[in-house]
Scaffold this motif. Structure first.
Motif, PDB file in Angstrom:
ATOM      1  N   GLY A  64       0.619  -1.357   0.139  1.00  0.00           N
ATOM      2  CA  GLY A  64       0.608   0.351   0.067  1.00  0.00           C
ATOM      3  C   GLY A  64       0.798   1.295  -0.165  1.00  0.00           C
ATOM      4  N   LEU A  65       0.406   2.673  -0.071  1.00  0.00           N
ATOM      5  CA  LEU A  65       1.040   3.896   0.207  1.00  0.00           C
ATOM      6  C   LEU A  65       0.121   4.106   1.005  1.00  0.00           C
ATOM      7  N   GLY A  66       0.488   5.538   1.316  1.00  0.00           N
ATOM      8  CA  GLY A  66       0.302   6.250   2.220  1.00  0.00           C
ATOM      9  C   GLY A  66       0.268   6.133   3.897  1.00  0.00           C
ATOM     10  N   GLN A  67      -0.424   6.360   4.944  1.00  0.00           N
ATOM     11  CA  GLN A  67      -0.292   6.149   6.269  1.00  0.00           C
ATOM     12  C   GLN A  67      -1.347   5.413   5.889  1.00  0.00           C
ATOM     13  N   ARG A  68      -1.171   3.683   7.097  1.00  0.00           N
ATOM     14  CA  ARG A  68      -1.672   2.586   6.588  1.00  0.00           C
ATOM     15  C   ARG A  68      -1.531   1.833   7.855  1.00  0.00           C
ATOM     16  N   VAL A  69      -1.803   0.792   8.322  1.00  0.00           N
ATOM     17  CA  VAL A  69      -1.610  -0.480   9.213  1.00  0.00           C
ATOM     18  C   VAL A  69      -1.557  -1.267   8.032  1.00  0.00           C
ATOM     19  N   VAL A  70      -0.455  -1.917   8.276  1.00  0.00           N
ATOM     20  CA  VAL A  70       0.290  -3.566   7.421  1.00  0.00           C
ATOM     21  C   VAL A  70       0.312  -4.745   8.592  1.00  0.00           C
ATOM     22  N   TYR A  71      -0.688  -5.333   8.286  1.00  0.00           N
ATOM     23  CA  TYR A  71      -0.822  -6.983   8.826  1.00  0.00           C
ATOM     24  C   TYR A  71      -0.115  -7.705   8.307  1.00  0.00           C
ATOM     25  N   SER A  72       1.022  -8.499   8.337  1.00  0.00           N
ATOM     26  CA  SER A  72       1.719 -10.059   7.858  1.00  0.00           C
ATOM     27  C   SER A  72       0.828 -11.060   7.937  1.00  0.00           C
ATOM     28  N   LEU A  73       0.482 -11.574   7.784  1.00  0.00           N
ATOM     29  CA  LEU A  73      -0.454 -13.263   7.517  1.00  0.00           C
ATOM     30  C   LEU A  73       0.789 -14.095   7.742  1.00  0.00           C
ATOM     31  N   ARG A  74       1.222 -14.391   6.893  1.00  0.00           N
ATOM     32  CA  ARG A  74       2.628 -14.944   7.322  1.00  0.00           C
ATOM     33  C   ARG A  74       3.660 -14.470   8.119  1.00  0.00           C
ATOM     34  N   HIS A  75       3.720 -13.694   8.641  1.00  0.00           N
ATOM     35  CA  HIS A  75       5.110 -13.209  10.042  1.00  0.00           C
ATOM     36  C   HIS A  75       4.606 -12.674  11.558  1.00  0.00           C
ATOM     37  N   ASP A  76       2.665 -12.404  11.221  1.00  0.00           N
ATOM     38  CA  ASP A  76       2.030 -12.205  12.825  1.00  0.00           C
ATOM     39  C   ASP A  76       3.272 -11.311  12.922  1.00  0.00           C
ATOM     40  N   ARG A  77       2.759 -10.005  12.118  1.00  0.00           N
ATOM     41  CA  ARG A  77       3.310  -8.804  12.225  1.00  0.00           C
ATOM     42  C   ARG A  77       3.097  -7.899  11.526  1.00  0.00           C
ATOM     43  N   VAL A  78       3.007  -6.727  12.454  1.00  0.00           N
ATOM     44  CA  VAL A  78       2.217  -5.529  11.889  1.00  0.00           C
ATOM     45  C   VAL A  78       3.041  -4.187  12.162  1.00  0.00           C
ATOM     46  N   TRP A  79       2.593  -3.071  11.298  1.00  0.00           N
ATOM     47  CA  TRP A  79       3.175  -2.041  10.946  1.00  0.00           C
ATOM     48  C   TRP A  79       2.813  -0.315  10.697  1.00  0.00           C
TER      49      TRP A  79
END
Length: 182
Positions: A64-79
């Protein structure tokens, strides 16, 4: 005849207890180290996935682009990502039993404190999706615990530490994009 019935019931009970014990052990293996209970002041271990490999901390490509929450299902990690793809914070989470499909969502509701579907009081609840009636969102257990997942139960609470939950609460306001990646 009564003796045979008692033996069958005892055997079934032993099997059920062994199965529950095994599932509990397997569930404990999937809790990210940064969500396991630590004594006060002890340093957090390096995050690892349930498979034991080191989780990447770099922002996933095509997230994605811009301000956002990123959630990786594979890595159980959030940015938590600011404009210009600057990562404000990244952290491991303990997944729920129901995953949202990869895609872009928006924060739809928030609650300061509620009781989670597992009966544990949680705070900083940020909801962004629903799958077949199960609401998906981020939350932090007030007691700092990670959920014990029962694969037979449909839960949507993605658990974070209290500190990470507070950061998510401040960042993920209503309408904020949440990008779920595989």
């Amino acid at each position: 005849m009564a003796g045979t019935s008692s033996m069958i019931v005892a055997g079934l009970t032993a099997t059920a207890l062994a199965t529950v014990g095994y599932l509990g052990h397997r569930a404990a293996d999937t809790v990210p180290p940064d969500l396991r209970h630590r004594s006060a002041g002890s340093p957090a271990p390096a995050p690892t996935s349930p498979r034991g490999d080191t989780r990447p901390t770099a922002l996933p490509p095509r997230s994605g682009l811009g301000q956002r929450v990123v959630y990786s299902l594979r890595h159980d990690r959030v940015w938590l990502v600011d404009r210009g793809d600057r990562v404000r914070r990244t952290f491991g989470v303990s997944p729920s039993t129901v995953d949202p499909a990869p895609g872009t969502y928006r924060v739809t509701s928030r609650s300061g404190s509620v009781t989670g579907s597992d009966g544990v009081p949680v705070e900083h609840v940020v909801r962004f999706a629903a799958v077949d009636g199960t609401v998906i969102g981020f939350s932090a257990a007030v007691d700092g615990s990670a959920p014990v997942l029962d694969p037979r139960e449909r839960t949507g609470g993605i658990r974070e530490t209290r500190a990470d939950g507070a950061a998510m609460w401040k960042f993920a306001t209503i309408g904020r994009a949440v990008v779920v990646v595989p």
